[in-house]
Design an enzyme around this catalytic site. Structure first.
Site, PDB file in Angstrom:
ATOM      1  N   ASP A   1      36.338 -28.822  12.523  1.00  0.00           N
ATOM      2  CA  ASP A   1      35.681 -28.429  13.775  1.00  0.00           C
ATOM      3  C   ASP A   1      36.372 -27.189  14.336  1.00  0.00           C
ATOM      4  OD1 ASP A   1      34.091 -28.532  16.125  1.00  0.00           O
ATOM      5  OD2 ASP A   1      34.233 -30.716  16.220  1.00  0.00           O
TER       6      ASP A   1
ATOM      7  N   GLU B   1      27.442 -34.989  17.569  1.00  0.00           N
ATOM      8  CA  GLU B   1      28.853 -35.015  17.953  1.00  0.00           C
ATOM      9  C   GLU B   1      29.027 -34.629  19.414  1.00  0.00           C
ATOM     10  OE1 GLU B   1      32.981 -33.232  18.470  1.00  0.00           O
ATOM     11  OE2 GLU B   1      30.997 -32.395  18.813  1.00  0.00           O
TER      12      GLU B   1
ATOM     13  N   ASP C   1      30.662 -23.437  17.216  1.00  0.00           N
ATOM     14  CA  ASP C   1      30.952 -24.867  17.344  1.00  0.00           C
ATOM     15  C   ASP C   1      29.665 -25.636  17.020  1.00  0.00           C
ATOM     16  OD1 ASP C   1      31.739 -27.417  18.073  1.00  0.00           O
ATOM     17  OD2 ASP C   1      32.037 -26.944  20.191  1.00  0.00           O
TER      18      ASP C   1
END
Length: 371
Positions: A256, A233, A202
């Site tokens: 994502d 983010e 991630d």
């Protein structure tokens, strides 16, 4: 390590890691290699805690340079890569956004005994980092401990500290200072059935997917495509908003990961690892444009890309800030289901990752005839 209350010795743990590497290596030789997997490993192992994404950005710049028409870095640190399309009457500006940053911590106080108090950079599980190793940007490593039992900490990172081996505060200050960031240490490992495990999947998965989609874009498509590698983010989707304001896209797509629901965990839903790329429908921060969702499904069917629909009730992505930029932007999301997100041992499927890159490529080539 502790697994469901069962203590495992360091010797047993080391033996297990060696066996895993040997067995997984044999499996990979027998199976199909994912294209350019070495780049994915390089991206995951780079340091890129939120607000300190420079090392990741330079890898991406290096890889994107031969294929881009334009590359620029904005004041936030977003890397904006443009690949122009043909002069189609239905030309759209498509903005793909994949965040470069990973979760981590920052030193907020150096105690007299040389240990370091930390605060979050992004959302962390206190239990995941307890008794684990972290690395500072300058290469200094440490082990995370807890003041009291980890159960009593109740997931409060303020109860944690980092031990770098310093004798006292004066000694510690030779190696770190207030404001220094640190991140997880989690090697890139192969598991069974084409699964991988690593820190910062991630969202280095999304970065890899955009780079591969850029390589596949020869400029013959009908759209101008902006491959945007965003910052911060994990701190609230801070980078994608300003980037969208500058680009003014007709369509925004967040690329994502998404939490999987196919293993015992605290979340409930339908996401499964190995069942294909996830086409986002909704999360707490955004409801995706129906036409974009439909177009993604059409692309998947036409290109025979395995996919699943994604609906989650916790979390969000850069789609949210793109959606609210300027006077509003139609948005969608492309995601890869992952187990154990937001820790040093995230697990994902190579096949799902590859499917996501293929969907990015197909979507970028689609001609949108609506206004």
């Amino acid at each position: 390590m502790i697994i469901k209350g069962v203590s495992v010795s360091k010797t047993e743990s080391a033996t297990a890691r060696v066996c895993l590497k040997i067995h997984s290596g044999r499996k990979r030789r027998e199976g199909k290699h994912m294209r350019n997997e070495a780049l994915l490993e390089e991206l995951t192992q780079a340091f890129g805690v939120a607000g300190f994404e420079g090392e990741v950005r330079e890898i991406i710049r290096r890889e994107a340079q031969p294929y881009a028409d334009e590359i620029r870095e904005d004041a936030m640190g977003n890397l904006i890569v443009l690949k122009k399309g043909t002069d189609s009457p239905n030309k759209k500006r498509i903005m793909f956004a994949a965040h470069m940053d990973e979760i981590g911590f920052m030193v907020k106080k150096i105690l007299s005994d040389g240990t370091l108090l930390i605060c979050n950079l992004g959302w962390n599980w206190a239990g995941s980092v307890y008794n684990e190793r972290v690395r500072f940007r300058n290469g200094v490593t440490g082990v995370v401990g807890c003041r009291g039992s980890i159960e009593d900490a109740k997931n409060d990172v303020k109860k944690l500290f980092v031990d770098i081996g310093a004798k006292d505060a004066e000694d510690a200050k030779k190696y770190v200072r207030l404001g220094d960031p640190c991140g997880y240490m989690g090697p890139y490992l192969h598991m069974q059935n084409d699964l991988i495990c690593s820190k910062s999947l991630d969202n280095r998965i999304g970065c890899w997917q955009l780079l591969e989609a850029l390589r596949d874009n020869d400029g013959s498509g009908p759209n101008d495509v902006y491959y945007v590698f965003t910052v911060q983010e994990e701190l609230g989707c801070r980078g994608s908003g300003p980037a969208a304001e500058a680009i003014r896209p007709d369509i925004g797509v967040a690329v994502d990961i998404t939490p999987a629901h196919d293993y015992p965990c605290d979340l409930e839903g339908s996401n499964e690892v190995g069942k294909g790329v996830a086409v986002k429908v909704c999360d707490p921060s955004v409801v995706c444009d129906e036409r974009i969702v439909s177009t993604m499904e059409t692309c998947c069917r036409q290109m025979e890309i395995p996919y699943q629909l994604e609906v989650i009730d916790q979390g969000g992505t850069d789609a949210s800030s793109m959606n609210l930029s300027h006077y509003g932007v139609r948005v969608g999301g492309i995601a890869v289901a992952t187990r154990y997100p937001h820790c040093q041992s995230c697990v994902a499927s190579l096949k799902d990752i590859e499917a996501g890159a293929r969907l990015c490529t197909a979507f970028a080539k689609h001609e949108f005839i609506w206004g």
